[in-house]
Design an enzyme around this catalytic site. Structure first.
Site, PDB file in Angstrom:
ATOM      1  N   ALA A 137      32.104   3.876 -18.868  1.00 34.87           N
ATOM      2  CA  ALA A 137      31.161   4.958 -19.138  1.00 34.87           C
ATOM      3  C   ALA A 137      31.512   6.106 -18.202  1.00 34.87           C
ATOM      4  O   ALA A 137      32.095   5.888 -17.130  1.00 34.87           O
ATOM      5  CB  ALA A 137      29.740   4.471 -18.889  1.00 34.87           C
ATOM      6  N   GLY A 179      32.199   0.009 -19.463  1.00 38.44           N
ATOM      7  CA  GLY A 179      31.822   0.276 -20.852  1.00 38.44           C
ATOM      8  C   GLY A 179      33.003   0.180 -21.808  1.00 38.44           C
ATOM      9  O   GLY A 179      32.820  -0.103 -22.996  1.00 38.44           O
TER      10      GLY A 179
END
Ligand code: CO8
Length: 257
Positions: free
Chosen positions: A65, A108
């Site tokens: 992320a 992520g």
């Protein structure tokens, strides 16, 4: 639709989504989320597409992320917007989604790959959940899906230390289905997806739904679900065609593709 952070194309009956933020190693920000989900949903609705491949660059599938986007967030913002919950929409795509992973698949990025139906890895792939080094923990499924893929001991070690796993360890541990030379990754992923896209689409979708059920049901319930779905396949014209083609020693011409 014009996209900013991804490239989208079709190759035959395969929809290809390429993460394209090279300067940030394909870090996943809100725009990437919005675009990947929109592109995947559009392919899911497109009758000319039978399977989807999600990939990144040779250096990074996605390095996590976007830390720079997350850094200033407050708890109330994260909670009220249900930050990153929309990635779950990717898991509701009904056609097969294959992750073709080269380079870093971290945080992520690893979690995005695990949301796909299976992962093909390049020999330079590296998987990890390094959130602990940032003072946080996995938030897009890493603590749950990684544990189901590789077992508690390895998942716990990876989440607690941030250690990366190379492609061979990932294959040995069941995280990826196969490892291929980095230069052949995309062609191999397109080949596998193309093969799937030639089969009966309802049969393919039922396989995906049924295998995924195994993560959510007891064995007895899952076996019953499988048998019921299997029974329902006798209503498909493609079952008649597939079995007739076998007995007539010819290749099947599936109509529902
Ligand atoms: N976010 C933002 N930018 C990133 C990220 C990232 N995750 N990863 C790399 N970048 C940027 C770097 O800042 C750098 O930008 P700049 O040139 O402007 O400084 C550029 O990409 C290139 O990176 P490096 O110079 O660091 O490249 P290296 O080859 O030296 O290193 C690494 C590559 C090892 C991958 C390194 O970049 C790295 O460690 N990246 C961070 C990995 C990480 O910690 N990922 C986990 C992020 S947290 C997360 O994913 C949580 C998910 C759950 C959210 C759920 C919410 C509900």
């Amino acid at each position: 639709m014009a996209y900013e952070t991804i490239l989208v194309e079709t190759r035959g009956r395969v929809g290809l989504i390429t993460l394209n933020r090279p300067k940030a190693l394909n870090a996943l920000n809100s725009k990437v989320l919005e675009e990947v989900v929109a592109a995947a949903e559009a392919f899911d609705e497109n009758a000319k597409v039978g399977a989807i491949v999600i990939t990144g660059s040779e250096k990074a599938f996605a390095a996590g992320a976007d830390i720079k986007e997350m850094q200033p967030k407050t708890y109330i913002e994260a909670y009220m917007e249900d930050f990153f919950a929309d990635w779950e929409r990717l898991t509701r795509i009904r056609k097969p989604v294959i992750a073709a992973v080269a380079g870093y698949a971290l945080g992520g990025g690893c979690e995005l790959a695990m949301m796909c139906d299976f992962i093909l890895a390049a020999d330079n792939a590296k998987f990890g959940q390094p959130e602990i080094t940032l003072g946080v923990m996995p938030g897009m499924g890493g603590s749950q899906r990684l544990t189901r893929f590789v077992g508690k001991s390895k998942a716990m070690e990876m989440c607690l230390t941030g250690r990366m796993m190379d492609a061979l360890e990932a294959e040995r541990s069941g995280l990826v289905s196969r490892v291929v030379p980095a230069g052949e990754l995309i062609e191999e992923a397109l080949k596998v997806a193309g093969k799937i896209a030639e089969f009966s689409l309802p049969a393919v979708m039922m396989v995906k739904e049924t295998v995924n059920r195994s993560y959510e049901m007891t064995l007895a319930e899952g076996l019953r679900f499988e048998r019921r779905v299997f029974h329902s396949m006798f209503a498909l014209a493609d079952q008649k065609e597939g079995m007739a083609a076998f007995t007539e020693k010819r290749s099947a011409q599936f109509r529902n593709r």
